[in-house]
Design a protein around this motif. Sequence first.
Motif, PDB file in Angstrom:
ATOM      1  N   LYS A 105       0.848  -1.036  -0.068  1.00  0.00           N
ATOM      2  CA  LYS A 105       0.025  -0.019  -0.043  1.00  0.00           C
ATOM      3  C   LYS A 105       0.819   1.265   0.170  1.00  0.00           C
ATOM      4  CE  LYS A 105      -3.558  -2.195   2.553  1.00  0.00           C
ATOM      5  NZ  LYS A 105      -4.611  -2.265   3.669  1.00  0.00           N
ATOM      6  N   VAL A 106       1.889   1.252   0.752  1.00  0.00           N
ATOM      7  CA  VAL A 106       2.825   2.407   0.742  1.00  0.00           C
ATOM      8  C   VAL A 106       3.493   2.726  -0.552  1.00  0.00           C
ATOM      9  CG1 VAL A 106       5.091   3.281   1.795  1.00  0.00           C
ATOM     10  CG2 VAL A 106       3.111   2.396   3.290  1.00  0.00           C
ATOM     11  N   ARG A 127       1.598   4.693  -2.868  1.00  0.00           N
ATOM     12  CA  ARG A 127       1.467   6.044  -2.542  1.00  0.00           C
ATOM     13  C   ARG A 127       2.427   6.815  -3.683  1.00  0.00           C
ATOM     14  NH1 ARG A 127       0.372   6.810   3.770  1.00  0.00           N
ATOM     15  NH2 ARG A 127       0.222   9.118   2.984  1.00  0.00           N
ATOM     16  N   ARG A 128       1.843   8.326  -3.837  1.00  0.00           N
ATOM     17  CA  ARG A 128       2.736   9.038  -4.900  1.00  0.00           C
ATOM     18  C   ARG A 128       3.946   9.461  -4.283  1.00  0.00           C
ATOM     19  NH1 ARG A 128      -0.264  14.410  -6.579  1.00  0.00           N
ATOM     20  NH2 ARG A 128      -1.586  12.812  -7.460  1.00  0.00           N
ATOM     21  N   GLU A 129       4.203   9.684  -3.000  1.00  0.00           N
ATOM     22  CA  GLU A 129       5.318  10.106  -2.397  1.00  0.00           C
ATOM     23  C   GLU A 129       6.427   8.840  -2.350  1.00  0.00           C
ATOM     24  OE1 GLU A 129       2.559   9.604   1.182  1.00  0.00           O
ATOM     25  OE2 GLU A 129       2.552  10.028  -1.038  1.00  0.00           O
TER      26      GLU A 129
END
Length: 431
Positions: free
Chosen positions: A242-243, A246-248
Motif C-alpha cells: 500500500k505504501v 502512494r505518490r510520495e
Amino acid sequence: MSTPQQFLLPDVGEGLTEAEVVTWHVAVGDTVEVNQTLVDIETAKSVVELPSPFAGQVLALLVPEGQTVDVGTPIIEIGTPQAAPSPELEPEQAEEEPQLLVGYGAREATTSRRRRGGARPAAAGSTAVADKPRAKPPVRRLAQVLGVDLASLTPSGPDGIVVRTDVLAAAPMHEPAPASVPTPAPETTQAEPSPYGLETRIPVKGVRKQTAAAMVASAFTAPHVTEFVTVDVTATLELREKVLARREFRDVRATPLAFVARAYLHALRRTPMACARWDEAAQEIVVPGQVNLGIAAATPRGLVVPNVKAADRMDLRELALAIDDLAQTARAGRTTPESMAHGTTTITNVGVFGVDTGTPILNPGETAILAVGAIRRTPWVVGEGADERIEPRSVLQLALSFDHRVLDGAEGSRVLADTAAILRDPTEAFL
C-alpha cells in the motif's frame, strides 16, 4: 618556471596510520587542477578518493599501485607554476586566496578534468614535445608489462584514448615482459603443494584486516547474549504494498529491511539503553542523544557498517532513501570513514543470502545488533479457539545480540519482543 610540490598521504579520518594506493587517476605529464581526483586509497575502513591540493603538472608518482605506505609519506609530485604579484596591487591584495579541498568520498561528477587536447607547455629551458598518447593508468601499466609503445598505437577508444584491446592487439605473442619492468603484485599467491593439495594464500589487508581485528576484540570483550524470535510479517508486507502505491513513494526503493528498521527504531524508544555504549576507561554507561543506525554491508573488500545519522528522527520515506543510499555507496566501494563513525546500534540483513538467522557479533562500541533473516512463506496457525486454522503466511526470524553489561535479560528481551510485535501488527506504529 614551476615549483615541485609533494603531496603527503593524509590521515583521512579515525586516526588511521597507513593506507594502500589502489588506483592512480593521473599519469606523469598530466595537468591537474585543485580538487581533481588523483588517486583511490584503501584504508582499514574504506576506499577513499584523494583530491589534489595543487594545480599544475604531474612530475612523478612516488608510490606504485598496490603498495601500502604510512600517513605522511610523499605519494605524488606536482609542478606548480610560479606567479609574481602584480606591482599595481597592494601586498595583501596580491596574496591569492587559498582554495579549499573538497571532502573525501564519492565523486560529485563523472566528467574528467584531465587535459583533453593541445600540446602541453614546455618547461623553461626545454623544447616543446609532442602530445603523449592518452591512456588510463591500468592501460599504461599493461603496455609497460607487455613492452608495447603506446605512441605506435592507433587509439580505438572514445575521444582518442588508447584502450586495453589496442595494447593486447599490438603485444608480441609469446614474449615475456621486459625484465626491467616490475609487474604488479598479485592479489593471491600459490604456495608449495601440501597434504591438502596446492594451497592459495590471500593477503589479509585493508577493510578485511580491520574487520577481523574488530570482531575478535568485540567477541572477547563484550559478554554477548543472543535471543531469537519468529514472527509473522504478513501484515507488514501488505502495508508495504500500500505504501509503495502512494505518490510520495514512487521514487523510493522501500525494501522490507526499511520496515524492519522502522520497527526496530520504534522499539528502541521504549528501551534507549540498547543504543548506549560501555565506557571501559570511565566505567560508565554512555547514552547517546540520537540513534545512528548502522546497516552492515558485505562488499568485495570486506564487511563495512555505515550508519544513518539520527535515524530515529526520520519518517519511513527518509529512512528508506538513506538505507538505499548507504547500500549503493557501499557496493561502489565509496563508503567514507565518517559515514562509519559514531554508530549506536546495527542491523545486519542475513536474509539476502537466504539465511534464516544467526548469532551476530556486536559492532565494536555498540550494545545491540539485530539480525534479520529471510522472509519465507510458511504454514502458520492463525485465529483462536474454534476459529483456529492453518494458513500460508510470510514469516521471518529475528536475532538480537546484546552486551549483558549494559542490558539485562529483561531489557534485551523487550527490545526484540517490541520489534516483533510492531512487525506483526504495524498499523499504529507506522502512522
